[in-house]
Each structure stands twice: as C-alpha cells, then as structure tokens.
Design an enzyme around this catalytic site. Structure first.
Site, PDB file in Angstrom:
ATOM      1  N   TYR A   1       8.031  -6.228   1.058  1.00 50.77           N
ATOM      2  CA  TYR A   1       6.718  -5.519   1.102  1.00 50.77           C
ATOM      3  C   TYR A   1       6.190  -5.111  -0.425  1.00 50.77           C
ATOM      4  O   TYR A   1       5.339  -5.172  -0.816  1.00 50.77           O
ATOM      5  CB  TYR A   1       6.692  -3.921   1.861  1.00 50.77           C
ATOM      6  CG  TYR A   1       5.276  -3.655   1.936  1.00 50.77           C
ATOM      7  CD1 TYR A   1       4.299  -3.998   2.834  1.00 50.77           C
ATOM      8  CD2 TYR A   1       5.131  -2.184   1.161  1.00 50.77           C
ATOM      9  CE1 TYR A   1       2.835  -3.257   2.619  1.00 50.77           C
ATOM     10  CE2 TYR A   1       3.904  -1.545   1.522  1.00 50.77           C
ATOM     11  CZ  TYR A   1       3.000  -2.121   1.941  1.00 50.77           C
ATOM     12  OH  TYR A   1       1.583  -1.578   1.976  1.00 50.77           O
TER      13      TYR A   1
ATOM     14  N   LYS B   1       3.192  -6.686  -2.627  1.00 50.46           N
ATOM     15  CA  LYS B   1       1.993  -5.800  -3.209  1.00 50.46           C
ATOM     16  C   LYS B   1       2.046  -5.988  -4.769  1.00 50.46           C
ATOM     17  O   LYS B   1       1.009  -5.867  -5.555  1.00 50.46           O
ATOM     18  CB  LYS B   1       2.222  -4.292  -2.904  1.00 50.46           C
ATOM     19  CG  LYS B   1       1.964  -4.103  -1.280  1.00 50.46           C
ATOM     20  CD  LYS B   1       0.534  -4.606  -0.912  1.00 50.46           C
ATOM     21  CE  LYS B   1       0.274  -4.334   0.536  1.00 50.46           C
ATOM     22  NZ  LYS B   1      -1.084  -4.696   0.911  1.00 50.46           N
TER      23      LYS B   1
ATOM     24  N   THR C   1      -0.652   6.192   9.488  1.00 46.63           N
ATOM     25  CA  THR C   1      -1.167   4.971  10.606  1.00 46.63           C
ATOM     26  C   THR C   1      -0.153   4.427  11.277  1.00 46.63           C
ATOM     27  O   THR C   1       1.135   4.728  11.154  1.00 46.63           O
ATOM     28  CB  THR C   1      -1.536   4.143   9.463  1.00 46.63           C
ATOM     29  OG1 THR C   1      -0.316   3.371   8.843  1.00 46.63           O
ATOM     30  CG2 THR C   1      -2.563   4.595   8.490  1.00 46.63           C
TER      31      THR C   1
END
Length: 245
Positions: free
Chosen positions: A163, A167, A198
């Site tokens: 991840y 990014k 979230t």
C-alpha cells in the site's frame, strides 16, 4: 455548471466528496465499479435533495470499462472541470516486505497506481477543454518516503509494504503530471485525507469522513492562485498543510 468525476464514490470519502461538491454547485459523475451500488448511492443523494449527480460505471482496473465511461461522459458534456482519482484498495493487512505475496503488490498497484494513470489519460481531453481543470489524486500519508524514514513520525511503525509503495508511486506520478501541465491552467495535486474512520481500515481511524472529504474538495476547487504539484496533508503537516514527499 461545472462538472466533476469521482472514482470509487459510491461510499465513504468518495461519497461525502460528492455531497460537498454538489453543494458547491458541481454536477457530479459518481463513479462506481458496481453500477447498481452507484445508483443506490445516487438515490441516497436524491433523498438529501442533491440531484446534480448521476451514477457512472467505471472499474479503474479495466481499460474497457474506463473507455466506456469516457464515451458515456463525452455524450453528456463537452468538458470536465474536475477529476478526483479516489478509488483505491489496501490489499489487506499485514503487508511485510518479505512475506507479502508479490501478487498482492501487483493487485494494489493495478488499482492505486495504474488505474489512476489509465483514468487520467482517458479523460485528459475533456479536462483540457475546461477553463481551469483540476486533478486530485487521493493519496495517503503513508506514501511519504521522508516520513517513513523518520523514527519520530507518529505512523513510523505502519509499514504496509504494498500500500505505501503504491501511494509513493502515485505521488511520483502527481509530480510528473503537474510538471507536464505546468504551462497550463491545470492544478494537479495529491491529497492525504488523513487517517479516517472508514470501511477501508475497519473504522479504526480517528478522523471524520466529512473532514477527509473537505480536504479533497479544497484541492478540487482551488482558485488560480492555488498551488500545483503538491502533497497536501493537514494530518501530517498541520502547520503548513503540505507534507514532505
């Protein structure tokens, strides 16, 4: 009326971003991999009295889907004022550099990096026809290589290998894209919405979706005096609002 396309907007930060943009007078193409979910999201917005919106099927991992989405939008508008590349995946946790399957890296990069490139290239012609186009790449503070090398940084231990690398790559693309469009009216920026509660992180983040979306929208509606080629992050750099790369 200005127009905006938001990928991955049927829920969470993307959905709230749609709300805030519509409230500011934009017509929003609410991008969703699953059209049914996108249409359900639009119904929710209609229930709130927000009608300047329609669902758009777009899977950022599928070039044919992106092509079809571009054709659909092109039949409805001659220009696109804002593109928000919001769709993204985490790849699951943990992600150690020695044990995470290379396939996970590829999967995460396909969405978080290559998907952004494919969507941007597909819609750049419509954006170029707008008087003051804006491109916002939704990134993460975990994409900062500088901060990841600083033991005093609050998120220093969070080394999600696939991840964070995706990014960081996205941020590099932002820099390159902003440079390529430097002599135009474009503003191209990466925005870290902050560690937000979230589904993405099982609601472990302390930040609110409303605040996260507001950061994205701020970059989407930048005036002519606004900066381009920046990594905006109130979370990592509350004093300046700009994170080190």
């Amino acid at each position: 009326m200005k127009t905006a396309l938001i990928t991955g907007a049927n829920k969470s930060i993307g959905f709230e971003t749609a709300i805030q943009l519509i409230q500011q007078g934009y017509y929003v193409y609410l991008g969703s991999r699953d059209l049914k979910k996108g249409e359900q999201a639009v119904q929710q917005l209609h229930a709130l009295g927000l009608t300047a919106v329609e669902a758009l099927a777009i899977d950022v991992d599928d070039k044919e889907s992106i092509k079809e989405a571009r054709t659909t939008v092109g039949k409805k508008t001659k220009t696109l004022d804002v593109l928000i590349n919001n769709a993204g995946i985490s790849g699951g946790m943990p992600q150690t550099p020695l044990e995470t399957d290379p396939g996970i890296f590829k999967q995460v990069f396909e969405t978080n990096y290559f998907g952004v490139i494919s969507v941007t290239q597909a819609f750049i012609d419509l954006l170029k026809l707008a008087p003051a186009p804006r491109i916002v790449n939704v990134t993460s503070g975990l994409g900062s290589l500088t901060l990841h090398n600083d033991p005093t940084w609050k998120y220093y231990p969070y080394k999600a290998s696939a991840y964070m690398a995706s990014k960081a790559a996205l941020n590099a693309y932002t820099i390159s894209l902003a440079y390529d469009l430097r002599d135009t009216t474009f503003k191209v920026n990466s925005v870290d919405p902050g560690y937000t509660a979230t589904d993405f992180n099982h609601h472990t983040g302390p930040g609110s979706i409303e605040d996260a979306a507001a950061r994205v929208v701020k970059a989407a509606v930048l005036g002519p005096e606004g900066l381009t080629g920046q990594f905006f992050s109130d979370d990592n750099s509350p004093e300046t609002g700009i994170s080190p790369w």
